[in-house]
Design a protein around this motif. Structure first.
Motif, PDB file in Angstrom:
ATOM      1  N   ASP A  72     -10.214   0.189   5.214  1.00  8.90           N
ATOM      2  CA  ASP A  72      -9.016   0.939   5.580  1.00  8.90           C
ATOM      3  C   ASP A  72      -8.880   1.156   7.084  1.00  8.90           C
ATOM      4  OD1 ASP A  72      -8.086   1.206   2.970  1.00  8.90           O
ATOM      5  OD2 ASP A  72      -9.226   3.060   2.636  1.00  8.90           O
ATOM      6  N   ARG A  93       6.864   6.901   2.203  1.00  4.74           N
ATOM      7  CA  ARG A  93       5.422   6.883   2.468  1.00  4.74           C
ATOM      8  C   ARG A  93       5.055   7.918   3.516  1.00  4.74           C
ATOM      9  NH1 ARG A  93       1.764   1.571   4.040  1.00  4.74           N
ATOM     10  NH2 ARG A  93      -0.265   2.545   3.666  1.00  4.74           N
ATOM     11  N   ASP A  94       3.997   8.670   3.269  1.00  5.77           N
ATOM     12  CA  ASP A  94       3.521   9.647   4.245  1.00  5.77           C
ATOM     13  C   ASP A  94       2.895   8.928   5.437  1.00  5.77           C
ATOM     14  OD1 ASP A  94       4.315  11.852   2.766  1.00  5.77           O
ATOM     15  OD2 ASP A  94       2.419  11.971   1.692  1.00  5.77           O
ATOM     16  N   ASP A 100      -8.830   8.958   2.485  1.00 10.84           N
ATOM     17  CA  ASP A 100      -8.274   7.916   1.617  1.00 10.84           C
ATOM     18  C   ASP A 100      -6.873   7.564   2.104  1.00 10.84           C
ATOM     19  OD1 ASP A 100      -7.856   6.107  -0.414  1.00 10.84           O
ATOM     20  OD2 ASP A 100      -7.260   7.638  -1.876  1.00 10.84           O
ATOM     21  N   ALA A 101      -6.826   6.997   3.272  1.00  8.59           N
ATOM     22  CA  ALA A 101      -5.586   6.585   3.916  1.00  8.59           C
ATOM     23  C   ALA A 101      -5.864   5.263   4.608  1.00  8.59           C
ATOM     24  CB  ALA A 101      -5.133   7.640   4.920  1.00  8.59           C
ATOM     25  N   THR A 117      -6.608  13.305   4.534  1.00 11.23           N
ATOM     26  CA  THR A 117      -7.604  12.673   3.666  1.00 11.23           C
ATOM     27  C   THR A 117      -8.220  11.479   4.385  1.00 11.23           C
ATOM     28  OG1 THR A 117      -7.941  11.564   1.522  1.00 11.23           O
ATOM     29  CG2 THR A 117      -5.824  11.211   2.597  1.00 11.23           C
ATOM     30  N   GLN A 123       0.842  -1.186   0.000  1.00 11.61           N
ATOM     31  CA  GLN A 123       0.000   0.000   0.000  1.00 11.61           C
ATOM     32  C   GLN A 123       0.881   1.242   0.000  1.00 11.61           C
ATOM     33  OE1 GLN A 123      -2.329  -1.107   3.493  1.00 11.61           O
ATOM     34  NE2 GLN A 123      -4.140  -1.123   2.185  1.00 11.61           N
ATOM     35  N   THR A 124       0.441   2.256  -0.721  1.00 14.49           N
ATOM     36  CA  THR A 124       1.240   3.476  -0.816  1.00 14.49           C
ATOM     37  C   THR A 124       0.489   4.718  -0.335  1.00 14.49           C
ATOM     38  OG1 THR A 124       0.552   3.781  -3.108  1.00 14.49           O
ATOM     39  CG2 THR A 124       2.628   2.586  -2.725  1.00 14.49           C
ATOM     40  N   ASN A 125      -0.829   4.593  -0.124  1.00 12.95           N
ATOM     41  CA  ASN A 125      -1.551   5.766   0.356  1.00 12.95           C
ATOM     42  C   ASN A 125      -1.112   6.087   1.790  1.00 12.95           C
ATOM     43  OD1 ASN A 125      -2.880   3.345   0.951  1.00 12.95           O
ATOM     44  ND2 ASN A 125      -4.861   4.291   1.077  1.00 12.95           N
ATOM     45  N   PRO A 126      -1.396   7.283   2.274  1.00 15.22           N
ATOM     46  CA  PRO A 126      -0.911   7.675   3.601  1.00 15.22           C
ATOM     47  C   PRO A 126      -1.290   6.656   4.681  1.00 15.22           C
ATOM     48  CG  PRO A 126      -1.876   9.554   2.494  1.00 15.22           C
ATOM     49  CD  PRO A 126      -2.174   8.351   1.643  1.00 15.22           C
TER      50      PRO A 126
END
Length: 145
Positions: free
Chosen positions: A131, A39-40, A103-104, A101, A9-12
């Motif tokens: 998530d 990665r954030d 979307d993390a 967001t 996974q690459t989203n925050p």
């Protein structure tokens, strides 16, 4: 449910801990900075006070070394001469001001009250159920009720 970071996974990545729930969150933080150094990550920890805040120096060291990692501290009580980002509890209004967001990927661990409130806050923030990941320490409880 699983309770480990999925490295693809690459989203925050948002890590929230209360009290002793810090232990698995530190482990996840250490893993992600090693395996996904760009990665954030947002690391949020709630403790009674600075006297009960374990691993604070290590988290600050990581934040200083990794520009993509941000940390926030919440203490139940205000202490003279001690800085934190919020006094009281993690609530929806405060979270909505610091989260980039919904979307993390969110992981959280801590006492049941913390878990229940965090779960409800994330649902209100419209985080997808897929998530949201958590581990309950202590007696099994349904924090989603």
């Amino acid at each position: 449910m699983y309770f480990f970071c999925r490295p693809r996974q690459t989203n925050p990545l948002i890590l929230l801990s209360g009290g002793v729930g810090l232990t698995p969150m530190i482990s996840m933080l250490e893993t992600v900075i090693k395996e996904q150094p760009s990665r954030d990550v947002i690391f949020i920890h709630a403790a009674r006070s600075s006297k009960f805040h374990a691993m604070k120096d290590r988290v600050q060291e990581i934040v200083q070394q990794h520009k993509n990692v941000t940390s926030y501290t919440v203490y139940d009580i205000a202490e003279a001469g001690v800085q934190c980002d919020k006094v009281g509890y993690i609530d929806y209004d405060w979270l909505a001001t610091i989260l980039p967001t919904n979307d993390a990927v969110y992981y959280f661990c801590g006492p049941q009250g913390f878990m229940r409130a965090t779960y409800q806050n994330l649902k209100e923030y419209n985080v997808a159920a897929t998530d949201i990941h958590f581990e309950v320490f202590g007696p099994a409880a349904d924090i989603t009720a």
